[in-house]
Enzyme design. Structure first.
Site, PDB file in Angstrom:
ATOM      1  N   SER A 183       9.280  -3.269   5.448  1.00 28.28           N
ATOM      2  CA  SER A 183       9.079  -4.620   4.941  1.00 28.28           C
ATOM      3  C   SER A 183       8.571  -5.506   6.066  1.00 28.28           C
ATOM      4  O   SER A 183       9.088  -5.432   7.187  1.00 28.28           O
ATOM      5  CB  SER A 183      10.389  -5.175   4.376  1.00 28.28           C
ATOM      6  OG  SER A 183      10.210  -6.481   3.865  1.00 28.28           O
ATOM      7  N   HIS A 237       3.190 -11.130   3.142  1.00 24.54           N
ATOM      8  CA  HIS A 237       4.349 -10.248   2.948  1.00 24.54           C
ATOM      9  C   HIS A 237       3.852  -8.906   2.435  1.00 24.54           C
ATOM     10  O   HIS A 237       2.926  -8.842   1.625  1.00 24.54           O
ATOM     11  CB  HIS A 237       5.308 -10.869   1.941  1.00 24.54           C
ATOM     12  CG  HIS A 237       6.257  -9.892   1.319  1.00 24.54           C
ATOM     13  ND1 HIS A 237       6.076  -9.381   0.050  1.00 24.54           N
ATOM     14  CD2 HIS A 237       7.386  -9.307   1.792  1.00 24.54           C
ATOM     15  CE1 HIS A 237       7.045  -8.540  -0.236  1.00 24.54           C
ATOM     16  NE2 HIS A 237       7.851  -8.475   0.805  1.00 24.54           N
ATOM     17  N   ARG A 285      21.524  -5.439   8.187  1.00 24.34           N
ATOM     18  CA  ARG A 285      21.555  -6.269   9.389  1.00 24.34           C
ATOM     19  C   ARG A 285      20.958  -7.636   9.068  1.00 24.34           C
ATOM     20  O   ARG A 285      19.766  -7.751   8.774  1.00 24.34           O
ATOM     21  CB  ARG A 285      20.769  -5.592  10.514  1.00 24.34           C
ATOM     22  CG  ARG A 285      20.815  -6.325  11.842  1.00 24.34           C
ATOM     23  CD  ARG A 285      20.209  -5.449  12.919  1.00 24.34           C
ATOM     24  NE  ARG A 285      20.283  -6.082  14.218  1.00 24.34           N
ATOM     25  CZ  ARG A 285      19.271  -6.739  14.795  1.00 24.34           C
ATOM     26  NH1 ARG A 285      18.114  -6.859  14.164  1.00 24.34           N
ATOM     27  NH2 ARG A 285      19.415  -7.264  15.993  1.00 24.34           N
ATOM     28  N   HIS A 301       4.174 -15.019   9.874  1.00 15.37           N
ATOM     29  CA  HIS A 301       3.924 -16.463   9.806  1.00 15.37           C
ATOM     30  C   HIS A 301       3.024 -16.860  10.987  1.00 15.37           C
ATOM     31  O   HIS A 301       3.521 -17.049  12.105  1.00 15.37           O
ATOM     32  CB  HIS A 301       5.240 -17.244   9.883  1.00 15.37           C
ATOM     33  CG  HIS A 301       6.150 -17.049   8.721  1.00 15.37           C
ATOM     34  ND1 HIS A 301       5.881 -17.570   7.473  1.00 15.37           N
ATOM     35  CD2 HIS A 301       7.336 -16.396   8.615  1.00 15.37           C
ATOM     36  CE1 HIS A 301       6.868 -17.248   6.639  1.00 15.37           C
ATOM     37  NE2 HIS A 301       7.754 -16.535   7.304  1.00 15.37           N
ATOM     38  N   VAL A 320       6.948  -1.601   1.142  1.00 17.61           N
ATOM     39  CA  VAL A 320       6.925  -0.338   0.395  1.00 17.61           C
ATOM     40  C   VAL A 320       8.287   0.323   0.587  1.00 17.61           C
ATOM     41  O   VAL A 320       8.829   0.326   1.697  1.00 17.61           O
ATOM     42  CB  VAL A 320       5.789   0.604   0.841  1.00 17.61           C
ATOM     43  CG1 VAL A 320       4.451   0.136   0.299  1.00 17.61           C
ATOM     44  CG2 VAL A 320       5.718   0.740   2.359  1.00 17.61           C
ATOM     45  N   ARG A 321       8.846   0.857  -0.501  1.00 17.98           N
ATOM     46  CA  ARG A 321      10.218   1.343  -0.432  1.00 17.98           C
ATOM     47  C   ARG A 321      10.444   2.482  -1.428  1.00 17.98           C
ATOM     48  O   ARG A 321       9.714   2.634  -2.399  1.00 17.98           O
ATOM     49  CB  ARG A 321      11.197   0.197  -0.720  1.00 17.98           C
ATOM     50  CG  ARG A 321      10.954  -0.462  -2.067  1.00 17.98           C
ATOM     51  CD  ARG A 321      11.730  -1.762  -2.227  1.00 17.98           C
ATOM     52  NE  ARG A 321      11.474  -2.379  -3.519  1.00 17.98           N
ATOM     53  CZ  ARG A 321      10.461  -3.193  -3.773  1.00 17.98           C
ATOM     54  NH1 ARG A 321       9.603  -3.503  -2.819  1.00 17.98           N
ATOM     55  NH2 ARG A 321      10.297  -3.705  -4.973  1.00 17.98           N
ATOM     56  N   GLY A 338      25.276  -4.764   3.111  1.00 16.22           N
ATOM     57  CA  GLY A 338      25.726  -4.863   4.489  1.00 16.22           C
ATOM     58  C   GLY A 338      24.645  -4.567   5.495  1.00 16.22           C
ATOM     59  O   GLY A 338      24.917  -4.078   6.595  1.00 16.22           O
ATOM     60  N   HIS A 387      -7.452  -9.641  -2.557  1.00 17.83           N
ATOM     61  CA  HIS A 387      -7.272  -9.011  -3.864  1.00 17.83           C
ATOM     62  C   HIS A 387      -8.167  -7.784  -4.029  1.00 17.83           C
ATOM     63  O   HIS A 387      -7.752  -6.795  -4.639  1.00 17.83           O
ATOM     64  CB  HIS A 387      -7.526 -10.022  -4.978  1.00 17.83           C
ATOM     65  CG  HIS A 387      -6.310 -10.828  -5.312  1.00 17.83           C
ATOM     66  ND1 HIS A 387      -5.386 -10.430  -6.248  1.00 17.83           N
ATOM     67  CD2 HIS A 387      -5.848 -12.001  -4.804  1.00 17.83           C
ATOM     68  CE1 HIS A 387      -4.419 -11.317  -6.327  1.00 17.83           C
ATOM     69  NE2 HIS A 387      -4.668 -12.283  -5.451  1.00 17.83           N
TER      70      HIS A 387
END
Length: 301
Positions: free
Chosen positions: A90, A104, A258, A94, A107-108, A256, A143
């Site tokens: 992730s 932003h 970080r 800025h 991918v997960r 939980g 895009h």
């Protein structure tokens, strides 16, 4: 399903993106490896007060546990009580220059398991652009690159995931989009693992091509206090979305994770004003009238 294959890809993706951003900024990222007592850990790569990036982070995490948190089971209550394993990359960047947009990308991969039952797995991710002063060529480029990333998997994915992005990155309490969108997908597990993994991998692999040319075009434009002030005001919307609506932020906090790594997405300087609106016809008003509209950027006219 091959979790180790996904994890290897994600760690390599993090390294490649950080290398590309270090080249674009000219300053190194700080690397910080952390462990999660309940299981897993990750590596956070963060830059602050860079030459171009005022703040940015590219995080890898791999966490596991005995039960999925509420943020992961809200839409799928049948998964409550299952053990889980999750990994992802992730990032949020800025830039200092108000003419360079925030970006932003994520991918997960998730897997939920229970003894005696088939594992349930899915991919998710996407990327989206949040300008403060909009440029049509930047929006079209971003895009188009998103579309290019999805095209090998099928022409139906870009319009579907573009619409999903517009709907997800929407501040319901403000009744306005967070930015100009991009693509977004979640709970993606059809038709098979290989197809889903290839699509997710292509999104990650196209990030630098989508964003770095935009950053390089805008990072040296002259600006003054007015532009920085408006940037700080609009960054407030970014904070509101991440803390109120974003499922990824909630998942990280509820498992939980970080906290420093989860909240690295927040900008370093931000402002709020009471009941403010831009002057009609101003460059600031143009953001609202021409860019925060859910527009189809790739259609003529």
């Amino acid at each position: 399903m091959n979790f180790s294959q996904v994890k290897d890809y994600l760690t390599d993706l993090q390294n490649r993106i950080v290398a590309g951003l270090e080249q674009a900024d000219g300053q190194a990222f700080r690397r910080d490896t952390w462990d999660r007592p309940e299981g897993g850990g990750g590596t956070s790569c963060v830059i602050e007060e860079g030459n171009v990036l005022e703040r940015g982070g590219v995080n890898f995490s791999h966490v596991f546990g005995k039960g999925l948190p509420a943020s992961a089971t809200a839409a799928r209550p049948e998964l409550a009580g299952r053990a889980f394993e999750a990994a992802g990359v992730s990032l949020v960047l800025h830039p200092r220059n108000p003419y360079a947009p925030t970006v932003h990308m994520n991918v997960r991969f998730f897997a939920a398991t229970r003894e005696g039952a088939e594992p349930v797995w899915w991919f998710g991710g996407g990327m989206d652009l949040t300008p403060y002063y909009g440029f049509e060529e930047d929006a079209i480029h971003f895009h188009q690159t998103c579309k290019d990333a999805l095209q090998p998997s099928g022409s139906e994915y870009y319009p579907r995931f573009k619409k999903w992005c517009d709907e997800y990155f929407y501040l319901k309490h403000r009744k306005e989009p967070r930015g100009i969108g991009g693509v977004f997908f979640d709970d993606f597990n059809q038709p098979d693992f290989a197809t889903c993994f290839n699509l997710t991998r292509s999104v990650g692999d196209h990030f630098l091509a989508a964003y770095v040319p935009v950053l390089q075009r805008r990072c040296d434009l002259p600006y003054g206090e007015r532009e920085r002030d408006f940037q700080a005001y609009r960054r407030g919307r970014y904070v509101e979305f991440n803390l109120v609506w974003d499922r990824g932020t909630l998942f990280g906090l509820q498992t939980g994770g970080r906290t420093e790594s989860i909240l690295m997405s927040l900008p370093p300087i931000v402002k709020w004003r009471y009941d403010w609106s831009p002057v009609a016809g101003s460059p600031e008003a143009k953001l609202y009238t021409d860019f925060l509209t859910g527009r189809d950027w790739l259609s003529p006219g």
